[in-house]
Scaffold this motif. Structure first.
Motif, PDB file in Angstrom:
ATOM      1  N   UNK A   1       0.825  -1.205   0.000  1.00 36.27           N
ATOM      2  CA  UNK A   1       0.000   0.000   0.000  1.00 36.27           C
ATOM      3  C   UNK A   1       0.858   1.254   0.000  1.00 36.27           C
ATOM      4  N   UNK A   2       1.909   1.349   0.905  1.00 37.10           N
ATOM      5  CA  UNK A   2       2.712   2.567   1.007  1.00 37.10           C
ATOM      6  C   UNK A   2       3.501   2.822  -0.267  1.00 37.10           C
ATOM      7  N   UNK A   3       4.012   1.743  -0.867  1.00 36.35           N
ATOM      8  CA  UNK A   3       4.792   1.890  -2.088  1.00 36.35           C
ATOM      9  C   UNK A   3       3.974   2.542  -3.207  1.00 36.35           C
ATOM     10  N   UNK A   4       2.795   2.033  -3.427  1.00 36.80           N
ATOM     11  CA  UNK A   4       2.017   2.535  -4.560  1.00 36.80           C
ATOM     12  C   UNK A   4       1.263   3.811  -4.223  1.00 36.80           C
TER      13      UNK A   4
ATOM     14  N   UNK B   1      12.611   5.995   3.652  1.00 39.24           N
ATOM     15  CA  UNK B   1      11.786   5.383   4.700  1.00 39.24           C
ATOM     16  C   UNK B   1      10.726   4.462   4.078  1.00 39.24           C
ATOM     17  N   UNK B   2      10.098   4.961   3.022  1.00 43.84           N
ATOM     18  CA  UNK B   2       9.038   4.163   2.385  1.00 43.84           C
ATOM     19  C   UNK B   2       9.606   2.874   1.792  1.00 43.84           C
ATOM     20  N   UNK B   3      10.775   2.966   1.156  1.00 41.03           N
ATOM     21  CA  UNK B   3      11.390   1.776   0.567  1.00 41.03           C
ATOM     22  C   UNK B   3      11.780   0.770   1.639  1.00 41.03           C
ATOM     23  N   UNK B   4      12.270   1.290   2.778  1.00 31.24           N
ATOM     24  CA  UNK B   4      12.693   0.392   3.866  1.00 31.24           C
ATOM     25  C   UNK B   4      11.503  -0.366   4.432  1.00 31.24           C
TER      26      UNK B   4
ATOM     27  N   UNK C   1       4.539  -5.170 -13.710  1.00 32.54           N
ATOM     28  CA  UNK C   1       4.206  -4.007 -14.518  1.00 32.54           C
ATOM     29  C   UNK C   1       4.102  -2.757 -13.659  1.00 32.54           C
ATOM     30  N   UNK C   2       3.467  -2.869 -12.499  1.00 35.61           N
ATOM     31  CA  UNK C   2       3.336  -1.706 -11.622  1.00 35.61           C
ATOM     32  C   UNK C   2       4.697  -1.296 -11.054  1.00 35.61           C
TER      33      UNK C   2
ATOM     34  N   UNK D   1       6.866   2.200 -11.359  1.00 31.86           N
ATOM     35  CA  UNK D   1       7.383   2.894 -10.174  1.00 31.86           C
ATOM     36  C   UNK D   1       8.889   3.140 -10.304  1.00 31.86           C
ATOM     37  N   UNK D   2       9.649   2.143 -10.774  1.00 30.64           N
ATOM     38  CA  UNK D   2      11.101   2.281 -10.916  1.00 30.64           C
ATOM     39  C   UNK D   2      11.445   3.358 -11.931  1.00 30.64           C
ATOM     40  N   UNK D   3      10.736   3.441 -13.031  1.00 33.42           N
ATOM     41  CA  UNK D   3      10.998   4.468 -14.036  1.00 33.42           C
ATOM     42  C   UNK D   3      10.723   5.857 -13.478  1.00 33.42           C
ATOM     43  N   UNK D   4       9.652   5.979 -12.691  1.00 36.46           N
ATOM     44  CA  UNK D   4       9.318   7.282 -12.114  1.00 36.46           C
ATOM     45  C   UNK D   4      10.377   7.718 -11.105  1.00 36.46           C
TER      46      UNK D   4
END
Length: 884
Positions: free
Chosen positions: A776-779, A810-813, A853-854, A858-861
């Motif tokens: 949820x936090x990632x997206x 923080x979000x990635x962790x 795909x999602x 996210x990685x490109x952004x």
């Protein structure tokens, strides 16, 4: 004297060149001046001025005939001659020398074929009198020799012209080598040129004229003296004639005396002839009177003889033979007596027609004897029609009563009896000829006879159909299938679906095979037997029907008679008779449909799906009936088809109601029960399709699937948390159960594709929910950045609240530390609520692909907004997912 232009060879050659190609030969060409004179209509000076022209006479040989022409040629601007006018000499009517010209060189030529006679003809002026005479002489010679007639000549003396011609005809000498040497011969110009130019006056006439003129040569100085001399000689001759008459006086007296004697003899002869004439006139009058009386007597004798013959014929027409009168008024109608009855009917019909105006002289129609005899015949006709109608009504009723009273004639327990009307029709044919005569005598009586026949035979047909239908149902053994096909409860109801109920549809087919041809034949026999003027009624049994066709007798509708009313016009009667026939057939066959309905209802109660087979059988029979088949039979088949469709629609409605009755209080999991049951039902429905029942089944499919999908959507809305799981499992179950049928049934293929689309949409929603729940936090972080990119630049986003690089770390962790556990949790959540385990592999593959795909987006952004930050690569995430 100057040379004439008529002798100009250059002019002649120029004229021949101008008319080259016309096959005409120039006889003469001469130069003239053309003018209109002072009396021309045009007042312009140019029209009155003299214009140079060339007149050419030409001839053309046409077979044995020769045509002559007068051509007018004019000079062109280059000085070359060209044709201007062409006249045919046969139309030349007048040659007139103009008196206004003192020289006499001007003349006009009048043609009778000119269109406008009001325009003054042109005036032609010659150079001198010789040229004028030469041209006119040539014209007159051609008219005399070629055309045989001369035009009227005005203003010139013909004798003067003849003298001029004699004086001015040149002679030339030609040499002819003969045995004696050269001889000089005088040849005129006309002989050298053209044979048509001959002398106007013959040689004898010319000598007489010379002698006459020579007598008066002496002392003739002037015309007045010559005229006086002629007058004196004329007076002397008259005086001599008077003297001679006076000297013959005695001879005249003698002749007159002889005439008087002859006159007296003639008078005596006239008196005698008068007397004889009076006597002859009286004798002629007496002869005429005798002849008139004789002719009247002879005519009276002939008329009396013809009248007697005509009265004998009329009396013969009005005589009623005693044997016919007895037969018509009191004879029996037994089968043995029918030939006598028919013969009497034929005589009565002929006698009535003989007393009608077309066959009887109109002068006799008003005679009292004829009227009385016609009234007597009408009374005979009414008596016979009443007796015959009463007998036939009783006869029809007795025939049917006899057959109904014999129980062995109908189907009995354990024995199906095919109706047999051969004997009935044989007995009816005995009176077919009688019905034909009754129609010609009194057509109105047929209505009561038709009603009597229909009411009697209707009882027989209904009894036969009722007994046959009852025994047919009793003798057919078939286990009853339940009508609960798509209900939610699972019990023993499925066990009955495999029972064989083909005997039900076979029984219905047998009912149609026996009775439809029978009813068609009865309709056809009735239309012929009862004298309807309609096309022949024929019926056909469709190919493949069990039990064969009904054929109890060959040519049942052939009554072995011809239409005796040959003079009646068939046009205009067919429509009225056809309507009357249909009304009578309604009376004949009405009520028999109830026994067919009973068989349909019985079959529906045993197995509702057999309605499909019965519908196909009915359609085949309906298409097998020709357009001219009995109308009521087509109506009966149509009503049966509607009844079967109504019963099948009732079954479909009950099944749809069972679908809608699924329990909504208990949470539904897995595939609903009616989906596999529908596949079983559709498989069996396809097995029952016969002929053209495809539309009936396709409509049922459409209604079933529409209700199934609508009910599924309602159940999913009742439990939103598990809605997508319920939808995807049921749509997948629908596809799996109908895969084979969808390949061969277009209607089911359409719904198969509809379920496939709904399945994909439910899968997408469910997988997205699981992914967002675990990451949820990632997206959410990804969604915030994407929303801000519409309003601010990418460089400013890391400086926004909650989107700094520190917030990213923080979000990635929190989201990607232990990502393998998160993915395993995602798999468990997908597995947890799924009832159909066979769907899990495909769903998990869809889930991993959707997550990759999602994450790729996210990685490109992140690489674009935070270029200095590092995150797990897409390939690392793909490898991790592949190892799970």
């Amino acid at each position: 004297m100057a040379k004439s232009s008529a002798d100009d060879e250059e002019l002649r050659r120029a004229c021949e060149a101008a008319i080259e190609g016309t096959k005409q030969k120039i006889v003469m060409s001469i130069r003239v001046s053309k003018s209109r004179g002072i009396w021309g209509k045009s007042g312009r000076l140019g029209r009155n001025m003299a214009k140079p022209r060339v007149l050419a006479l030409s001839v053309k040989s046409k077979g044995q005939e020769t045509e002559a022409f007068l051509r007018v040629l004019k000079y062109s601007s280059g000085g070359v001659l060209e044709p201007a006018k062409l006249y045919k000499l046969k139309h030349l009517s007048k040659v007139e020398v103009v008196t206004n010209d003192p020289s006499g060189c001007t003349f006009t030529l009048g043609f009778d074929n000119l269109r406008s006679q009001s325009v003054a003809p042109p005036q032609w002026t010659m150079r001198n009198i010789d040229d004028r005479n030469r041209l006119l002489l040539c014209i007159l010679n051609i008219c005399k020799d070629v055309l045989g007639c001369l035009p009227k000549i005005v203003g010139v003396d013909i004798v003067e012209m003849a003298l001029w011609a004699k004086e001015n005809t040149p002679s030339v000498t030609t040499q002819r080598n003969l045995q004696d040497g050269p001889v000089a011969t005088a040849v005129t110009e006309s002989d050298l040129k053209v044979s048509v130019e001959k002398e106007l006056v013959s040689q004898a006439e010319e000598e007489d004229m010379e002698a006459l003129l020579g007598t008066y040569v002496m002392g003739i100085g002037e015309a007045e003296a010559f005229s006086e001399r002629l007058k004196r000689e004329l007076q002397a001759l008259e005086a001599a004639n008077v003297h001679a008459i006076l000297e013959s006086q005695p001879l005249v007296d003698e002749v007159l005396q002889g005439l008087e004697e002859a006159t007296s003899c003639v008078d005596d002869m006239d008196d005698w002839l008068g007397m004889f004439n009076v006597k002859l006139r009286h004798m002629r009058e007496d002869i005429e009177s005798i002849e008139t009386r004789n002719n009247k007597l002879e005519m009276q004798s002939v008329n009396n003889k013809a009248l007697i013959e005509e009265l004998d014929k009329l009396l013969e027409r009005m005589r009623v033979p005693s044997e016919y009168a007895a037969c018509l008024t009191g004879g029996s109608f037994d089968e043995a007596r029918m030939p006598q009855n028919v013969e009497a009917c034929e005589w009565l019909t002929g006698a009535l027609r003989a007393l009608q105006v077309p066959n009887l002289d109109p002068a006799y129609a008003k005679m009292r004897a004829v009227k009385d005899k016609r009234a007597e015949l009408e009374k005979l006709k009414a008596t016979f029609v009443r007796r015959a109608s009463e007998f036939l009504r009783n006869y029809f009723a007795s025939l049917v009563d006899f057959m109904i009273s014999d129980k062995s004639y109908f189907s009995q327990r354990g024995q199906l009896k095919r109706p047999d009307h051969a004997d009935l029709r044989y007995k009816c044919r005995t009176y077919a000829r009688l019905l034909q005569h009754l129609k010609s005598l009194d057509k109105s009586c047929l209505g009561h006879l038709r009603k009597a026949y229909c009411s009697s035979l209707n009882l027989l047909l209904r009894r036969e159909a009722r007994e046959f239908a009852n025994e047919l149902r009793a003798s057919t053994k078939a286990s009853r299938n339940p009508t609960v096909w798509l209900e939610a409860s699972t019990g023993g109801s499925q066990s009955g679906n495999s029972a064989d109920t083909s005997a039900v549809s076979d029984a219905y087919a047998k009912m149609l095979t026996i009775f439809i041809p029978l009813l068609v034949d009865e309709s056809s026999f009735f239309s012929h037997f009862m004298c309807f003027e309609v096309p022949a009624l024929t019926g056909a049994v469709p190919n493949g029907s069990k039990g064969g066709s009904y054929d109890d007798d060959t040519n049942d509708d052939d009554l072995g008679i011809m239409d005796i009313d040959d003079n009646d016009s068939k046009a205009g009667k067919t429509s009225a008779d056809l309507q009357s026939l249909n009304e009578s057939l309604q009376d004949l066959l009405d009520g028999i449909q109830e026994d067919f309905y009973a068989v349909v209802d019985w079959a529906y109660k045993i197995d509702p799906l057999r309605c499909i087979s019965m519908h196909g059988i009915t359609e085949r029979y309906l298409s097998g009936q020709k357009a001219d088949a009995a109308g009521f039979v087509r109506l009966l088949l149509g009503a049966l088809e509607s009844r079967i469709s109504m019963q099948f629609s009732r079954f479909v409605d009950e099944a749809c109601h069972q679908i809608e009755r699924n329990e909504r209080n208990v949470r539904q999991v897995g595939a609903l029960s009616y989906i596999p049951r529908f596949a079983t039902l559709a498989t069996r429905m396809e097995q029952y399709i016969q002929g053209q029942s495809r539309d009936l089944v396709d409509q049922a499919y459409t209604k079933f699937v529409s209700v199934m999908f609508a009910t599924l959507e309602k159940l999913a809305q009742a439990d939103p948390k598990y809605a997508d799981i319920l939808l995807l499992e049921n749509y997948a179950a629908f596809q799996n159960s109908l895969y084979d049928l969808a390949n061969v049934v277009p209607t089911l293929a359409k719904f198969y594709h509809q379920a496939s689309e709904a399945y994909e949409q439910a899968c997408t929603r469910h997988i997205s929910m699981i992914i967002y729940y675990q990451f949820e936090r990632l997206f959410q972080f990804y969604q915030k950045i994407e929303d801000l990119m519409f309003t601010i630049s990418a460089e400013e986003i890391p400086f926004q609240l909650g989107l700094s690089k520190m917030d990213l770390r923080k979000m990635l962790k929190s989201s990607l530390s232990g990502v393998d556990k998160s993915i395993a949790a995602m798999y468990k959540k997908l597995q947890k609520n799924l009832t159909s385990e066979e769907l899990l592999p495909s769903l998990w593959d869809k889930c991993k692909k959707e997550f990759l795909d999602k994450y790729d987006s996210f990685a490109q952004l992140v690489a674009k907004i935070y270029p200095t930050e590092t995150i797990p690569s897409v390939s690392e995430m793909r490898d991790l997912l592949a190892s799970m």
